[in-house]
Write a protein that holds these residues in place. Structure first.
Motif, PDB file in Angstrom:
ATOM      1  N   SER A  69      -7.084  19.360  -8.660  1.00 22.67           N
ATOM      2  CA  SER A  69      -5.864  19.107  -7.881  1.00 22.67           C
ATOM      3  C   SER A  69      -5.659  17.620  -7.578  1.00 22.67           C
ATOM      4  N   GLU A  70      -6.732  16.834  -7.542  1.00 26.13           N
ATOM      5  CA  GLU A  70      -6.624  15.410  -7.183  1.00 26.13           C
ATOM      6  C   GLU A  70      -6.057  14.613  -8.357  1.00 26.13           C
ATOM      7  N   ASN A  71      -5.095  13.724  -8.048  1.00 30.95           N
ATOM      8  CA  ASN A  71      -4.396  12.968  -9.094  1.00 30.95           C
ATOM      9  C   ASN A  71      -5.316  12.017  -9.852  1.00 30.95           C
ATOM     10  N   TYR A  72      -6.115  11.245  -9.102  1.00 32.82           N
ATOM     11  CA  TYR A  72      -6.996  10.241  -9.720  1.00 32.82           C
ATOM     12  C   TYR A  72      -8.004  10.903 -10.669  1.00 32.82           C
ATOM     13  N   THR A  73      -8.593  12.013 -10.212  1.00 33.86           N
ATOM     14  CA  THR A  73      -9.579  12.732 -11.037  1.00 33.86           C
ATOM     15  C   THR A  73      -8.914  13.332 -12.275  1.00 33.86           C
ATOM     16  N   TYR A  74      -7.694  13.856 -12.106  1.00 35.89           N
ATOM     17  CA  TYR A  74      -6.964  14.458 -13.241  1.00 35.89           C
ATOM     18  C   TYR A  74      -6.701  13.404 -14.324  1.00 35.89           C
ATOM     19  N   CYS A  75      -6.274  12.205 -13.903  1.00 34.89           N
ATOM     20  CA  CYS A  75      -5.998  11.137 -14.879  1.00 34.89           C
ATOM     21  C   CYS A  75      -7.272  10.720 -15.616  1.00 34.89           C
ATOM     22  N   ARG A  76      -8.390  10.650 -14.894  1.00 36.91           N
ATOM     23  CA  ARG A  76      -9.666  10.306 -15.537  1.00 36.91           C
ATOM     24  C   ARG A  76     -10.094  11.381 -16.536  1.00 36.91           C
ATOM     25  N   LEU A 121       0.825  -1.206   0.000  1.00 33.04           N
ATOM     26  CA  LEU A 121       0.000   0.000   0.000  1.00 33.04           C
ATOM     27  C   LEU A 121       0.864   1.263   0.000  1.00 33.04           C
ATOM     28  N   ASP A 122       1.904   1.269   0.842  1.00 28.27           N
ATOM     29  CA  ASP A 122       2.822   2.416   0.878  1.00 28.27           C
ATOM     30  C   ASP A 122       3.559   2.582  -0.446  1.00 28.27           C
ATOM     31  N   GLN A 123       3.982   1.459  -1.027  1.00 24.70           N
ATOM     32  CA  GLN A 123       4.679   1.499  -2.316  1.00 24.70           C
ATOM     33  C   GLN A 123       3.764   2.019  -3.425  1.00 24.70           C
ATOM     34  N   LEU A 124       2.504   1.565  -3.389  1.00 23.96           N
ATOM     35  CA  LEU A 124       1.532   2.023  -4.390  1.00 23.96           C
ATOM     36  C   LEU A 124       1.274   3.521  -4.275  1.00 23.96           C
ATOM     37  N   ASP A 125       1.198   4.017  -3.031  1.00 27.09           N
ATOM     38  CA  ASP A 125       1.000   5.458  -2.833  1.00 27.09           C
ATOM     39  C   ASP A 125       2.113   6.268  -3.496  1.00 27.09           C
ATOM     40  N   LYS A 126       3.357   5.800  -3.296  1.00 26.96           N
ATOM     41  CA  LYS A 126       4.506   6.498  -3.899  1.00 26.96           C
ATOM     42  C   LYS A 126       4.452   6.438  -5.422  1.00 26.96           C
ATOM     43  N   ASP A 127       4.174   5.225  -5.941  1.00 20.81           N
ATOM     44  CA  ASP A 127       4.173   5.026  -7.401  1.00 20.81           C
ATOM     45  C   ASP A 127       3.050   5.813  -8.073  1.00 20.81           C
ATOM     46  N   ILE A 128       1.857   5.770  -7.470  1.00 16.99           N
ATOM     47  CA  ILE A 128       0.716   6.497  -8.050  1.00 16.99           C
ATOM     48  C   ILE A 128       0.985   7.993  -8.063  1.00 16.99           C
ATOM     49  N   ASN A 129       1.606   8.485  -7.002  1.00 17.45           N
ATOM     50  CA  ASN A 129       1.952   9.911  -6.930  1.00 17.45           C
ATOM     51  C   ASN A 129       2.945  10.294  -8.029  1.00 17.45           C
ATOM     52  N   THR A 130       3.967   9.447  -8.208  1.00 12.14           N
ATOM     53  CA  THR A 130       4.992   9.711  -9.249  1.00 12.14           C
ATOM     54  C   THR A 130       4.376   9.673 -10.644  1.00 12.14           C
ATOM     55  N   PHE A 131       3.588   8.650 -10.914  1.00 12.62           N
ATOM     56  CA  PHE A 131       2.981   8.486 -12.241  1.00 12.62           C
ATOM     57  C   PHE A 131       1.978   9.600 -12.531  1.00 12.62           C
ATOM     58  N   SER A 132       1.237  10.018 -11.498  1.00  8.85           N
ATOM     59  CA  SER A 132       0.265  11.106 -11.694  1.00  8.85           C
ATOM     60  C   SER A 132       0.971  12.413 -12.050  1.00  8.85           C
ATOM     61  N   MET A 133       2.106  12.658 -11.408  1.00  6.62           N
ATOM     62  CA  MET A 133       2.890  13.861 -11.742  1.00  6.62           C
ATOM     63  C   MET A 133       3.393  13.799 -13.179  1.00  6.62           C
ATOM     64  N   ARG A 134       3.720  12.573 -13.629  1.00  8.54           N
ATOM     65  CA  ARG A 134       4.165  12.407 -15.024  1.00  8.54           C
ATOM     66  C   ARG A 134       3.010  12.697 -15.987  1.00  8.54           C
ATOM     67  N   VAL A 135       1.806  12.249 -15.659  1.00  5.00           N
ATOM     68  CA  VAL A 135       0.630  12.526 -16.506  1.00  5.00           C
ATOM     69  C   VAL A 135       0.359  14.028 -16.552  1.00  5.00           C
ATOM     70  N   ARG A 136       0.475  14.692 -15.396  1.00  4.38           N
ATOM     71  CA  ARG A 136       0.239  16.144 -15.326  1.00  4.38           C
ATOM     72  C   ARG A 136       1.217  16.902 -16.234  1.00  4.38           C
ATOM     73  N   GLU A 137       2.492  16.522 -16.163  1.00  4.97           N
ATOM     74  CA  GLU A 137       3.503  17.195 -17.005  1.00  4.97           C
ATOM     75  C   GLU A 137       3.243  16.932 -18.479  1.00  4.97           C
ATOM     76  N   GLU A 164      -7.438   2.195  -8.593  1.00  3.19           N
ATOM     77  CA  GLU A 164      -8.573   1.325  -8.240  1.00  3.19           C
ATOM     78  C   GLU A 164      -8.100   0.080  -7.494  1.00  3.19           C
ATOM     79  N   TYR A 165      -6.959  -0.459  -7.933  1.00  4.90           N
ATOM     80  CA  TYR A 165      -6.397  -1.617  -7.219  1.00  4.90           C
ATOM     81  C   TYR A 165      -6.019  -1.253  -5.785  1.00  4.90           C
ATOM     82  N   ARG A 166      -5.529  -0.018  -5.599  1.00  2.00           N
ATOM     83  CA  ARG A 166      -5.174   0.432  -4.260  1.00  2.00           C
ATOM     84  C   ARG A 166      -6.397   0.463  -3.347  1.00  2.00           C
ATOM     85  N   LYS A 167      -7.537   0.872  -3.891  1.00  2.00           N
ATOM     86  CA  LYS A 167      -8.776   0.878  -3.100  1.00  2.00           C
ATOM     87  C   LYS A 167      -9.165  -0.538  -2.682  1.00  2.00           C
ATOM     88  N   GLY A 168      -9.051  -1.478  -3.617  1.00  2.00           N
ATOM     89  CA  GLY A 168      -9.352  -2.880  -3.302  1.00  2.00           C
ATOM     90  C   GLY A 168      -8.407  -3.446  -2.251  1.00  2.00           C
TER      91      GLY A 168
END
Length: 483
Positions: free
Chosen positions: A136-143, A106-122, A207-211
């Motif tokens: 501002s929310e990463n999940y909503t921005y990606c959607r 879960l901690d690893q996923l939090d880090k990875d999702i944050n990194t990947f979301s920043m990449r999508v934003r850029e 979504e996997y993180r939520k599960g």
């Protein structure tokens, strides 16, 4: 005796002579008192008893007939395993290794999702830079990045889809207006395809993180319900993960649990002779955040104490329940109110009495449900067994019937053949009799007889001729004698 000997061996390896004797005397006295209390036998304790027990254990295979040293050692090993299993009460559903792995993931996923979301934003920001300020929310921005694609294609028709993602009509309208007057560069369809595919990966990870969080919550309610009720599933799982297991956490004192996760700060403070940390991982709980600055240390100490109690209850109770955790949480709430308003909290003894009463009711209910389940399970097994036996009996009967039918089918044609042959013979004999009884009429010749009849007729004729010849010979002999 075996336990006493193990204790003696342990003491011999690590303690001086005076301490050994004192502790062994205490152990002997305790064992003797326990036997007297349970069985009513007076026991003698001392050095002689220990030596006798040691001798019996050493020469046990020689004292008992048919027992070898190897089988005795195996028996001792089996006894040790069964004793340990009974003490530990190992249960597959209460394994805390799964919690440790899931919280780490879960901690690893939090880090990875944050990194990947920043990449999508850029990446998507080159095309639509105004979207970063609106969402501002990463999940909503990606959607949104996946849904919008090329901003020039966004129209009033897609407003409903934007509202579903953002859950706000004002934001959706702002996104639509920003897309019409955006300063972003144009983008090729191939780049958009890559951005959309990467956004979908980030969405699937979220979504996997939520599960995974739901799975962690369910496992914590099974393994450590009191701890999760007191401090929360995530913080409780982090404490278990940092300690290595729930048993290790239960063995820790409250002072260690308080600063668990702040080891660097502690050793730095000890080295520089500065102030030691007040809290470690338990800082993430809501209680410390709600406390005033001057009371943070006090409430963290109190919370660590309650966490230790909860972890020990979870670790060593037969049927773990969240009753104790709820009561401990109430105590922390009361202590927090006491620091703020001065209202005196309830005594620990009163709270624990209530908790024990409630927990006994809950455990009784759980055991009742388990018994019902077992009864239902046994009933189903019996029904399945009966059904299986019935089907087997039907199959056996069907096989027997098929065998009998085949035998009857084989026998019937043979019987029919025999009957036909008998009928033919009877018909032939009747015809012969009629032919013999009827006289020749109108000068017609008689029908030729069958072969068997002919043979019989010839044989009878020959016998008659022989009899006549014999009579003639006898007559001739008589005439010659008279002469």
């Amino acid at each position: 005796g075996i336990l006493h000997e193990d204790l003696r061996l342990l003491l011999e390896t690590s303690m001086p002579a005076k301490k050994k004797k004192a502790l062994l005397g205490v152990a002997d006295a305790k064992i003797g008192a326990a036997i007297l209390e349970e069985l009513g036998y007076q026991c003698q304790t001392g050095g002689v008893v220990a030596e006798i027990l040691r001798g019996i254990r050493l020469h046990f295979h020689a004292l008992v007939k048919g027992l070898t040293a190897q089988s005795a050692s195996k028996a001792q090993l089996g006894l040790g395993h069964s004793y340990s299993r009974a003490k530990v009460k190992f249960n597959v559903n209460r394994v805390d290794n799964m919690i440790i792995q899931s919280i780490s993931l879960l901690d690893q996923l939090d880090k990875d999702i944050n990194t990947f979301s920043m990449r999508v934003r850029e990446w998507y920001g080159y095309h639509f830079p105004e979207l970063i300020k609106i969402v501002s929310e990463n999940y909503t921005y990606c959607r949104l990045a996946k849904f919008i694609g090329n901003r020039k294609e966004l129209s009033e028709e897609s407003l409903e889809g934007l509202e579903e993602i953002v859950m706000d009509s004002a934001k959706a309208q702002a996104i639509l207006e920003a897309s019409r007057s955006s300063m972003g560069m144009d983008i090729s369809p191939l780049d958009l395809i890559n951005i959309e595919s990467f956004s979908s990966r980030v969405i699937s990870l979220s979504e996997y993180r939520k599960g995974l969080q739901e799975y962690l919550r369910s496992k914590m309610s099974q393994v450590a319900p009191s701890l999760s009720a007191l401090i929360g599933e995530v913080v409780g799982a982090r404490l278990i993960s940092h300690a290595g297991s729930l048993t290790n956490l239960a063995k820790y004192p409250a002072s260690t649990v308080q600063i668990l996760g702040a080891e660097k700060a502690l050793f730095r403070a000890l080295k520089t002779r500065g102030n030691t940390p007040k809290y470690g991982l338990i800082f993430h709980s809501t209680f410390i955040g709600r406390a005033a600055a001057k009371n943070k240390g006090r409430i963290s100490r109190y919370l660590a104490n309650k966490c230790t109690i909860a972890s020990r209850i979870d670790c060593f109770s037969e049927v773990p329940t969240s009753v104790f955790g709820d009561k401990l949480r109430e105590q922390v709430e009361e202590r927090l109110a006491f620091y703020e308003t001065g209202e005196p909290p309830r005594k620990n003894l009163e709270v624990m009495k209530e908790a024990v009463a409630e927990a006994s009711e809950v455990v009784a209910e759980v055991k009742r449900k388990q018994e019902k389940r077992e009864k239902k399970k046994k009933k189903r097994e019996k029904e399945k067994k009966r059904e299986k036996q019935r089907l087997e009996a039907l199959a056996a009967a069907a096989e027997e019937n098929s065998v009998l039918e085949t035998e009857e089918n084989d026998i019937e044609p043979k019987k029919k053949k025999k009957k036909k042959q008998q009928q033919e013979l009877e018909a032939e004999s009747e015809q012969d009799a009629e032919a013999a009884s009827e006289p020749e009429e109108n000068g017609l010749e008689e029908e030729p007889l069958p072969k068997k009849k002919r043979k019989l007729m010839v044989e009878t004729d020959q016998e008659e001729e022989k009899k006549k010849k014999k009579k003639k010979k006898k007559e001739k002999a008589r005439d010659s004698e008279e002469d």
